[in-house]
Design a protein around this motif. Structure first.
Motif, PDB file in Angstrom:
ATOM      1  N   THR A  15       0.858  -1.180   0.000  1.00 14.62           N
ATOM      2  CA  THR A  15       0.000   0.000   0.000  1.00 14.62           C
ATOM      3  C   THR A  15       0.892   1.227   0.000  1.00 14.62           C
ATOM      4  OG1 THR A  15      -1.746  -1.172   1.174  1.00 14.62           O
ATOM      5  CG2 THR A  15      -1.840   1.245   1.212  1.00 14.62           C
ATOM      6  N   VAL A  16       0.909   1.914  -1.119  1.00 14.09           N
ATOM      7  CA  VAL A  16       1.735   3.107  -1.270  1.00 14.09           C
ATOM      8  C   VAL A  16       1.155   4.227  -0.418  1.00 14.09           C
ATOM      9  CG1 VAL A  16       2.641   4.809  -2.912  1.00 14.09           C
ATOM     10  CG2 VAL A  16       2.374   2.403  -3.605  1.00 14.09           C
ATOM     11  N   LYS A  17      -0.160   4.431  -0.552  1.00 15.31           N
ATOM     12  CA  LYS A  17      -0.829   5.452   0.251  1.00 15.31           C
ATOM     13  C   LYS A  17      -2.336   5.288   0.125  1.00 15.31           C
ATOM     14  CE  LYS A  17       0.148   8.763  -3.377  1.00 15.31           C
ATOM     15  NZ  LYS A  17       0.826  10.006  -3.658  1.00 15.31           N
ATOM     16  N   THR A  18      -3.029   5.913   1.047  1.00 13.20           N
ATOM     17  CA  THR A  18      -4.480   6.014   0.969  1.00 13.20           C
ATOM     18  C   THR A  18      -4.820   7.497   0.950  1.00 13.20           C
ATOM     19  OG1 THR A  18      -4.720   5.924   3.365  1.00 13.20           O
ATOM     20  CG2 THR A  18      -4.884   3.844   2.193  1.00 13.20           C
ATOM     21  N   VAL A  19      -5.786   7.832   0.123  1.00 12.41           N
ATOM     22  CA  VAL A  19      -6.267   9.214   0.038  1.00 12.41           C
ATOM     23  C   VAL A  19      -7.784   9.134   0.105  1.00 12.41           C
ATOM     24  CG1 VAL A  19      -6.318  11.319  -1.333  1.00 12.41           C
ATOM     25  CG2 VAL A  19      -4.289   9.854  -1.393  1.00 12.41           C
ATOM     26  N   GLY A  20      -8.355   9.598   1.208  1.00 10.14           N
ATOM     27  CA  GLY A  20      -9.799   9.455   1.390  1.00 10.14           C
ATOM     28  C   GLY A  20     -10.148   7.986   1.413  1.00 10.14           C
ATOM     29  N   ASP A  21     -11.045   7.562   0.501  1.00  5.04           N
ATOM     30  CA  ASP A  21     -11.419   6.145   0.449  1.00  5.04           C
ATOM     31  C   ASP A  21     -10.672   5.395  -0.660  1.00  5.04           C
ATOM     32  OD1 ASP A  21     -12.664   7.241  -1.740  1.00  5.04           O
ATOM     33  OD2 ASP A  21     -14.650   6.464  -1.285  1.00  5.04           O
ATOM     34  N   SER A  22      -9.659   6.033  -1.229  1.00  6.66           N
ATOM     35  CA  SER A  22      -8.881   5.409  -2.303  1.00  6.66           C
ATOM     36  C   SER A  22      -7.591   4.806  -1.777  1.00  6.66           C
ATOM     37  CB  SER A  22      -8.524   6.444  -3.374  1.00  6.66           C
ATOM     38  OG  SER A  22      -9.678   6.929  -3.990  1.00  6.66           O
ATOM     39  N   PHE A  23      -7.236   3.664  -2.352  1.00  8.44           N
ATOM     40  CA  PHE A  23      -5.981   2.994  -2.044  1.00  8.44           C
ATOM     41  C   PHE A  23      -5.110   3.026  -3.284  1.00  8.44           C
ATOM     42  CE2 PHE A  23      -8.336   1.395   1.423  1.00  8.44           C
ATOM     43  CZ  PHE A  23      -7.501   0.701   2.292  1.00  8.44           C
ATOM     44  N   MET A  24      -3.839   3.342  -3.115  1.00 11.66           N
ATOM     45  CA  MET A  24      -2.860   3.179  -4.191  1.00 11.66           C
ATOM     46  C   MET A  24      -1.974   2.017  -3.771  1.00 11.66           C
ATOM     47  SD  MET A  24      -0.156   5.918  -5.620  1.00 11.66           S
ATOM     48  CE  MET A  24       1.215   5.438  -6.612  1.00 11.66           C
ATOM     49  N   VAL A  25      -2.033   0.935  -4.565  1.00  6.22           N
ATOM     50  CA  VAL A  25      -1.347  -0.304  -4.211  1.00  6.22           C
ATOM     51  C   VAL A  25      -0.420  -0.691  -5.358  1.00  6.22           C
ATOM     52  CG1 VAL A  25      -1.674  -2.726  -3.594  1.00  6.22           C
ATOM     53  CG2 VAL A  25      -3.350  -1.033  -2.862  1.00  6.22           C
ATOM     54  N   ALA A  26       0.761  -1.183  -5.020  1.00  4.60           N
ATOM     55  CA  ALA A  26       1.723  -1.642  -6.017  1.00  4.60           C
ATOM     56  C   ALA A  26       1.996  -3.130  -5.805  1.00  4.60           C
ATOM     57  CB  ALA A  26       3.021  -0.849  -5.892  1.00  4.60           C
ATOM     58  N   PHE A  27       2.221  -3.821  -6.904  1.00  2.06           N
ATOM     59  CA  PHE A  27       2.560  -5.241  -6.885  1.00  2.06           C
ATOM     60  C   PHE A  27       3.791  -5.443  -7.754  1.00  2.06           C
ATOM     61  CE2 PHE A  27      -1.929  -5.033  -6.004  1.00  2.06           C
ATOM     62  CZ  PHE A  27      -2.147  -6.021  -5.049  1.00  2.06           C
ATOM     63  N   THR A  28       4.615  -6.409  -7.403  1.00 10.39           N
ATOM     64  CA  THR A  28       5.756  -6.737  -8.251  1.00 10.39           C
ATOM     65  C   THR A  28       5.369  -7.748  -9.316  1.00 10.39           C
ATOM     66  OG1 THR A  28       6.492  -8.446  -6.714  1.00 10.39           O
ATOM     67  CG2 THR A  28       7.462  -6.267  -6.455  1.00 10.39           C
ATOM     68  N   ASP A  29       4.204  -8.364  -9.174  1.00  9.05           N
ATOM     69  CA  ASP A  29       3.756  -9.436 -10.052  1.00  9.05           C
ATOM     70  C   ASP A  29       2.350  -9.094 -10.570  1.00  9.05           C
ATOM     71  OD1 ASP A  29       2.296 -11.917 -10.678  1.00  9.05           O
ATOM     72  OD2 ASP A  29       4.028 -12.973  -9.868  1.00  9.05           O
ATOM     73  N   ALA A  30       2.198  -8.997 -11.883  1.00  9.74           N
ATOM     74  CA  ALA A  30       0.907  -8.642 -12.477  1.00  9.74           C
ATOM     75  C   ALA A  30      -0.167  -9.685 -12.182  1.00  9.74           C
ATOM     76  CB  ALA A  30       1.051  -8.448 -13.987  1.00  9.74           C
ATOM     77  N   ALA A  31       0.223 -10.951 -12.118  1.00  9.28           N
ATOM     78  CA  ALA A  31      -0.758 -11.998 -11.809  1.00  9.28           C
ATOM     79  C   ALA A  31      -1.289 -11.823 -10.388  1.00  9.28           C
ATOM     80  CB  ALA A  31      -0.139 -13.385 -12.001  1.00  9.28           C
ATOM     81  N   ASP A  32      -0.415 -11.480  -9.440  1.00  9.70           N
ATOM     82  CA  ASP A  32      -0.863 -11.211  -8.072  1.00  9.70           C
ATOM     83  C   ASP A  32      -1.821 -10.024  -8.046  1.00  9.70           C
ATOM     84  OD1 ASP A  32       0.590 -13.294  -6.946  1.00  9.70           O
ATOM     85  OD2 ASP A  32       2.213 -12.006  -6.230  1.00  9.70           O
ATOM     86  N   ALA A  33      -1.526  -9.003  -8.832  1.00  9.30           N
ATOM     87  CA  ALA A  33      -2.396  -7.828  -8.887  1.00  9.30           C
ATOM     88  C   ALA A  33      -3.782  -8.207  -9.411  1.00  9.30           C
ATOM     89  CB  ALA A  33      -1.767  -6.741  -9.756  1.00  9.30           C
ATOM     90  N   CYS A  34      -3.815  -9.029 -10.447  1.00 11.97           N
ATOM     91  CA  CYS A  34      -5.099  -9.470 -10.997  1.00 11.97           C
ATOM     92  C   CYS A  34      -5.867 -10.335  -9.993  1.00 11.97           C
ATOM     93  CB  CYS A  34      -4.882 -10.228 -12.301  1.00 11.97           C
ATOM     94  SG  CYS A  34      -4.301  -9.173 -13.657  1.00 11.97           S
ATOM     95  N   ASP A  35      -5.147 -11.250  -9.343  1.00 13.35           N
ATOM     96  CA  ASP A  35      -5.794 -12.088  -8.325  1.00 13.35           C
ATOM     97  C   ASP A  35      -6.365 -11.228  -7.200  1.00 13.35           C
ATOM     98  OD1 ASP A  35      -5.139 -14.376  -9.733  1.00 13.35           O
ATOM     99  OD2 ASP A  35      -3.417 -14.883  -8.463  1.00 13.35           O
ATOM    100  N   PHE A  36      -5.614 -10.220  -6.778  1.00  9.98           N
ATOM    101  CA  PHE A  36      -6.066  -9.285  -5.745  1.00  9.98           C
ATOM    102  C   PHE A  36      -7.379  -8.625  -6.176  1.00  9.98           C
ATOM    103  CE2 PHE A  36      -6.239  -4.713  -4.798  1.00  9.98           C
ATOM    104  CZ  PHE A  36      -6.420  -4.738  -3.419  1.00  9.98           C
ATOM    105  N   ALA A  37      -7.396  -8.076  -7.376  1.00 10.29           N
ATOM    106  CA  ALA A  37      -8.575  -7.349  -7.846  1.00 10.29           C
ATOM    107  C   ALA A  37      -9.807  -8.250  -7.923  1.00 10.29           C
ATOM    108  CB  ALA A  37      -8.283  -6.718  -9.209  1.00 10.29           C
ATOM    109  N   MET A  38      -9.622  -9.478  -8.400  1.00 14.79           N
ATOM    110  CA  MET A  38     -10.749 -10.408  -8.508  1.00 14.79           C
ATOM    111  C   MET A  38     -11.245 -10.814  -7.117  1.00 14.79           C
ATOM    112  SD  MET A  38     -11.348 -10.622 -11.770  1.00 14.79           S
ATOM    113  CE  MET A  38     -11.045  -8.863 -11.579  1.00 14.79           C
ATOM    114  N   GLU A  39     -10.317 -11.036  -6.205  1.00 16.09           N
ATOM    115  CA  GLU A  39     -10.696 -11.418  -4.838  1.00 16.09           C
ATOM    116  C   GLU A  39     -11.427 -10.278  -4.135  1.00 16.09           C
ATOM    117  OE1 GLU A  39     -11.221 -14.096  -1.814  1.00 16.09           O
ATOM    118  OE2 GLU A  39     -10.381 -14.487  -3.790  1.00 16.09           O
ATOM    119  N   VAL A  40     -11.008  -9.044  -4.357  1.00 14.07           N
ATOM    120  CA  VAL A  40     -11.702  -7.885  -3.766  1.00 14.07           C
ATOM    121  C   VAL A  40     -13.164  -7.889  -4.205  1.00 14.07           C
ATOM    122  CG1 VAL A  40     -11.921  -5.359  -3.830  1.00 14.07           C
ATOM    123  CG2 VAL A  40      -9.680  -6.400  -3.448  1.00 14.07           C
TER     124      VAL A  40
END
Length: 186
Positions: A15-40
């Motif tokens: 988690t890079v930062k949160t601004v209000g109700d927004s999250f800025m998140v970074a991943f080193t692996d695109a597949a992990d990022a996609c899995d994260f988004a689908m799980e959310v």
């Protein structure tokens, strides 16, 4: 916020930062990022939302034709892009902060998503499939086309990405200007 923090950790994000109700998140692996988004998107359906919230038309329950829950509670939109951001240490938090063209593009991609939708650049899809070919097995992809994004020099090919279990989710036409349709690309 607790759910998102737990899932960021589960899928090895930062988690890079949160601004209000927004999250800025970074991943080193695109597949992990996609899995994260689908799980959310799936996990939000299971949260114990207050009844008052579920009475709101933008948060109410919606069921698909096969009786599966499509919406329930807050409808979170997610946007993802791939690239190497510029980085610096935030003097206030003493943590890494990311900025620059890659971050701007990711923010513009997120801005194209509707509540309950994940929009990703073609770069994300290609990298995720390359890293882990099976990562898209439980995902429905729809190409939204070549898209001009404010403040981004080159147009970007965008996709809508939804967990297969939620494939009946319907979104209004994208808040975007399609420069040209892409031939048979989904």
């Amino acid at each position: 916020n607790t759910l998102l923090k737990e899932l960021v950790e589960k899928f090895r994000g930062y988690t890079v930062k949160t601004v209000g109700d927004s999250f800025m998140v970074a991943f080193t692996d695109a597949a992990d990022a996609c899995d994260f988004a689908m799980e959310v998107q799936k996990a939000l359906l299971l949260l114990p939302w207050p009844n008052e919230l579920l009475l709101d038309p933008t948060c109410c329950e919606a069921v698909g034709t096969r009786s599966q829950m499509l919406y329930r509670g807050l409808r979170v939109r997610i946007g993802m892009h791939l690239g190497e951001p510029l980085a610096a240490i935030d003097e206030e938090t003493l943590t890494a902060d990311y900025f620059g063209p890659v971050v701007n593009t990711a923010a513009r991609v997120e801005g194209r998503a509707q509540g309950g939708q994940v929009c990703v650049s073609a770069d994300v899809v290609e990298a995720a499939q390359h890293l882990r070919p099976d990562c898209m097995d439980e995902v429905e992809l729809e190409c939204l086309g070549l898209t001009a994004l404010r403040g981004v020099k080159e147009p970007v090919i965008l996709y809508s990405m939804v967990p297969s279990a939620l494939s009946e989710r319907v979104f209004p036409p994208p808040k975007t200007f399609i420069l040209r349709p892409l031939p048979n690309s989904s």
